[in-house]
Design a protein around this motif. Structure first.
Motif, PDB file in Angstrom:
ATOM      1  N   ASN A  84       0.796  -1.231   0.000  1.00 41.54           N
ATOM      2  CA  ASN A  84       0.000   0.000   0.000  1.00 41.54           C
ATOM      3  C   ASN A  84       0.831   1.284   0.000  1.00 41.54           C
ATOM      4  O   ASN A  84       0.270   2.364   0.201  1.00 41.54           O
ATOM      5  CB  ASN A  84      -0.957   0.023   1.201  1.00 41.54           C
ATOM      6  CG  ASN A  84      -1.984  -1.072   1.135  1.00 41.54           C
ATOM      7  OD1 ASN A  84      -2.438  -1.439   0.052  1.00 41.54           O
ATOM      8  ND2 ASN A  84      -2.334  -1.631   2.295  1.00 41.54           N
ATOM      9  N   VAL A  85       2.132   1.184  -0.218  1.00 39.80           N
ATOM     10  CA  VAL A  85       2.951   2.387  -0.366  1.00 39.80           C
ATOM     11  C   VAL A  85       2.826   2.890  -1.802  1.00 39.80           C
ATOM     12  O   VAL A  85       2.997   2.127  -2.759  1.00 39.80           O
ATOM     13  CB  VAL A  85       4.423   2.124  -0.009  1.00 39.80           C
ATOM     14  CG1 VAL A  85       5.310   3.269  -0.491  1.00 39.80           C
ATOM     15  CG2 VAL A  85       4.571   1.959   1.490  1.00 39.80           C
ATOM     16  N   LYS A 197       2.393   6.611   2.319  1.00 38.28           N
ATOM     17  CA  LYS A 197       1.056   6.094   2.564  1.00 38.28           C
ATOM     18  C   LYS A 197       0.064   7.245   2.735  1.00 38.28           C
ATOM     19  O   LYS A 197      -1.148   7.054   2.594  1.00 38.28           O
ATOM     20  CB  LYS A 197       1.045   5.200   3.795  1.00 38.28           C
ATOM     21  CG  LYS A 197       1.560   3.790   3.521  1.00 38.28           C
ATOM     22  CD  LYS A 197       1.105   2.825   4.592  1.00 38.28           C
ATOM     23  CE  LYS A 197       1.371   1.387   4.178  1.00 38.28           C
ATOM     24  NZ  LYS A 197       0.852   0.424   5.172  1.00 38.28           N
TER      25      LYS A 197
END
Length: 878
Positions: A84-85, A197
């Protein structure tokens, strides 16, 4: 794992470039570190000669016709593989038509030099050896294609060719009447790779004062992206390094992007003031983004910017002269004397923050209150505005449109709106910016070519269907953006603009701002007429002069070309009529010297004289709080983008011309001015052809019976008791030929005080009028006014018989003495001296230059960068 901080890694090094697209067989060559431009990289590799030398500009025109590709390799950031970066490439500026490829895949196309872009490369990278390629197409070729494609629009462009009209790129790259045609390209701003993020934009502030100027209700805002739970804001005083106020905004939005705003009250405000009026108090706004999963003391991102509290108003109200036009800062009226600013180099990536700061210091040290960032260049680097904030220099900021009829087809409109929003958002925190203007001289195009314009028509949609669709930008879109992002900054539709009544062609001195170009351009009036050619605010006027010889000699490389009128010299002067106009003004006022040093000196003294006539008189028209006739004057121009003959008052080497010092003297906080009534010796007012004729002039009346005015300008907010002393000194002998009693005057605060009006000194009695006029027996004199406060001389001024060329300057008795440490030169003379100039050069600075010297007075000049005795000097007719 939620608290993964925002990272930004610059992609600065290991760049190469080649001619052609990414598939071209040409070999890559080493480029400069990014930011860079193709001309600089070609010079680095010996592919072209320095475009600034001699006539080399002509030999590099082909560069603008070609396609160029830049290439580098980079490793994936450390956080790239974390779930999810987000990973994005951030391009702060690409010049201009750019296609960006990562590992062979097209990830971005850009067509606007003024817009920053981000390309999402999440999931597209390797751990090592990622290839980034940027292909730049020819802006000129694409511009010509767009002109052909959009035949529904009338592309009218002044200054070089029509291809710049549909291209959102620095317009001066196509050449101007002070700059070369160097249509460059490349990654002109930094490139970074970011991981996050959650992230926030640069924080911005808007505020309204709620208790006079002591307290304000501040709205802090950021744009955010990603998994953010909260954004915190802090307001910190720079003066005390202390927290003033703060707020936290909770984010419950699942859209993963939005705007966070907080309203914060700030009390006991320290105001930001223009230089000379108070301190430049600054604050910091800090925004921090916090993650969603677990609260953390370590924010995902922290970003800070400085700002200042100040109230800025543009006062436009009916009065006895028409409609006023002046600036009021923190409830104090400010006379804005200063300069127009063009880009300081044809190759923008050569400019460093240190150089920008040095330019602003130069303006501030020259007592200039305002810089106008002109609309044919760029939204300038942060360093310029940061320095203006620091040193209290006001900024008039144009949007980047100049001297053209711009289109409004949908793609162009979208690009312009994004450009406006990004750049206003970016610059909105700077207290130095006190006005945004829609363009430079585009309404002149409307008038000259009869385009559609009805001031009474208030329908923006109808404007888009006219042959002047850009009115939609200037009178609807741009003011809308200003109102959304920075309500505390006034907006002005154009420069010049007077509610549809004032343009460059039709100067209406009763309304709006004016560009006064009937000196040099237009009817080429004598510059002594400038006092009567002003307006409510003069945002452009000027006079050409040569740069310093030391600057010219670096770029005119052949000794045989170093003379006025050589091909290399004439080519360097881009102005219409260039040498013909320049020599006309010099010859009308001075005895021509046509060696390089002599002619350079005369052009510079002539320019300084013209500037003095204007600044003195228009500052006089500042008047009082009940009668503000002229709100300011901005000379065209402060600087140059290359070594050239131009209207600049500081040459490309950052060496001030005498005109710079003339403004410095005239813009001191308290000055005295003396000015003769202008009597034409060059033109007959009744002659519609304006033919030169001196036969009508009675030289006895010019030299012996003198009518003049004396006034005092005071920019302080205090009444001051002063003493005015006048002397009438023979030019021929240096003897005081007539005396006038000293006069005590109580001068008004923040205004002008008249001392003498239409005062006449008649010395014709010294020569019988029935005798044949004998110039050898004539004794012209200067009027010397001095201003004393508490017994100390704080200012002086000199009015000379005009024209200077009729005077004899033999045996002046000039003496220059030097202090023991070599840092001070003291100049004295037995007889009046006109235009004393030390030969400045790059790296040398001084407290004054280009001044007149009178018997009994000694001019002390502080010199830095060399020993004062090392400098050569000269004066008129030396």
């Amino acid at each position: 794992m939620d608290a993964i901080p925002f990272t930004s890694t610059p992609l600065t090094t290991r760049w190469t470039f080649k001619q052609g697209n990414r598939h071209s067989p040409n070999d890559y060559l080493p480029a400069n570190d990014v930011p860079t431009e193709v001309h600089r990289d070609l010079v680095k590799n010996g592919q072209i000669a320095n475009p600034f030398d001699d006539l080399n500009e002509l030999s590099v025109r082909w560069v603008a016709e070609a396609t160029w590709t830049y290439r580098t390799t980079f490793a994936a950031p450390a956080d790239y593989s974390i779930s999810n970066v987000v990973t994005k490439l951030h391009f702060e500026g690409l010049d201009t038509f750019a296609s960006v490829y990562v590992n062979g895949l097209l990830v971005l196309k850009s067509d606007n030099m003024f817009i920053e872009r981000r390309a999402d490369v999440s999931g597209s990278l390797k751990s090592e050896g990622n290839v980034l390629e940027i292909t730049f197409e020819s802006a000129r070729k694409i511009g010509l294609g767009l002109v052909e494609q959009h035949k529904e629009h009338s592309f009218i462009v002044h200054q070089t060719e029509v291809s710049r009209g549909p291209v959102r790129k620095a317009q001066y790259h196509w050449g101007w009447d002070w700059g070369p045609i160097l249509t460059t390209c490349g990654p002109w701003k930094p490139i970074t790779i970011e991981t996050w993020k959650g992230r926030v934009s640069t924080p911005g502030v808007q505020y309204e004062f709620v208790s006079d100027l002591d307290s304000a209700k501040l709205r802090a805002s950021v744009e955010w992206e990603g998994a953010i739970a909260a954004v915190s804001f802090e307001i910190i005083s720079v003066k005390n390094n202390s927290l003033v106020a703060g707020a936290v905004v909770q984010i419950n939005d699942e859209t993963l992007q939005g705007t966070a705003e907080a309203t914060i009250t700030v009390d006991d405000i320290d105001l930001w003031w223009p230089r000379g009026y108070g301190d430049q108090a600054m604050y910091i706004i800090r925004a921090e983004a916090h993650g969603r999963a677990e609260p953390s003391h370590n924010p995902l991102q922290s970003i800070s910017r400085k700002f200042g509290f100040r109230k800025a108003e543009l006062i436009q109200k009916p009065d006895g002269h028409g409609t006023s036009f002046y600036f009021r800062i923190n409830n104090i009226d400010i006379f804005c004397g200063g300069s127009c600013w063009i880009p300081a180099d044809s190759f923008l990536t050569r400019l460093t923050p240190e150089k920008y700061r040095a330019w602003v210091i130069l303006a501030a040290s020259g007592n200039q209150t305002m810089l106008r960032v002109w609309g044919g260049g760029i939204y300038e680097a942060d360093a310029l505005y940061d320095a203006a904030d620091e040193f209290g220099v006001l900024i008039w900021q144009d949007f980047m449109f100049a001297c053209a009829n711009y289109p409004a087809y949908p793609e162009y409109m979208d690009s312009v709106e994004e450009e406006a929003r990004q750049n206003v958002w970016k610059l909105r925190n700077h207290p130095s910016i006190v006005v945004w203007a829609g363009n430079n001289e585009d309404y002149q195009i409307v008038e000259r070519y009869g385009l559609d314009y009805d001031p009474e028509d208030g329908n923006p949609e109808a404007w888009l269907k006219s042959n002047f669709p850009a009115r939609y930008f200037y009178e609807y879109l741009l003011p809308k953006v200003i109102n959304e992002y920075c309500t505390n900054v006034p907006y002005h539709p154009s420069s010049p603009f007077g509610n549809g009544k004032s343009t460059v062609l039709k100067v209406d001195p009763t309304i709006g701002d004016v560009h006064q170009w009937n000196v040099w351009h237009g009817t080429m009036e004598p510059y002594q007429r400038l006092p009567d050619m002003g307006g409510r605010f003069v945002s452009e006027f000027g006079m050409e002069a040569y740069p310093h010889v030391s600057t010219l000699e670096k770029y005119i490389t052949r000794e045989e070309d170093r003379y006025p009128g050589s091909m290399a010299m004439d080519f360097r002067n881009k102005a219409i009529g260039h040498e013909r106009r320049l020599i006309s003004y010099v010859a009308e006022n001075f005895r021509i010297r046509y060696d390089l040093e002599g002619f350079t000196h005369l052009t510079q003294i002539m320019q300084a004289d013209a500037i003095s006539w204007a600044y003195k008189s228009w500052r006089r028209q500042w008047g009082s709080g009940r009668d503000r006739k002229c709100g300011g004057v901005l000379v065209w121009q402060l600087n140059d983008c290359w070594p050239t003959m131009s209207w600049s008052i500081v040459d490309y080497g950052m060496v001030p011309k005498p005109a710079y010092y003339a403004i410095k003297r005239v813009m001191k906080s308290i000055i005295v001015s003396v000015q003769r009534k202008y009597k034409s010796w060059t033109m007959r007012p009744a002659d519609v052809l304006w033919q030169r004729d001196t036969g009508h002039v009675d030289m006895r009346q010019i030299w012996r019976a003198v009518e003049f005015d004396v006034w005092i300008a005071n920019s302080t907010r205090k009444e001051v008791k002063v003493e005015v002393r006048l002397k009438y000194i023979s030019v021929c002998t240096g003897v005081e030929v007539e005396t006038k009693a000293q006069q005590s005057v109580l001068i008004a605060p923040n205004g002008t005080t008249e001392v003498l009006n239409n005062h006449v000194v008649d010395l014709t009695r010294l020569q019988r009028l029935n005798d044949p006029f004998d110039t050898a027996r004539a004794d012209p004199f200067v009027v010397h006014a001095s201003l004393y406060v508490d017994g100390q001389c704080v200012a002086s001024d000199v009015s000379w018989p005009e024209p200077i060329k009729y005077l004899s300057f033999t045996d002046r008795g000039v003496v220059v003495r030097y202090s023991e440490d070599g840092m001070t030169a003291s100049v004295s003379a037995a007889k009046p001296v006109k235009g004393f100039v030390f030969s400045e050069r790059e790296g040398v600075s001084m407290s004054d230059n280009g001044f007149d010297v009178l018997p009994g007075d000694s001019k002390d000049v502080q010199v830095m960068g060399c020993t004062a005795s090392d400098l050569k000097w000269r004066y008129v007719e030396m």
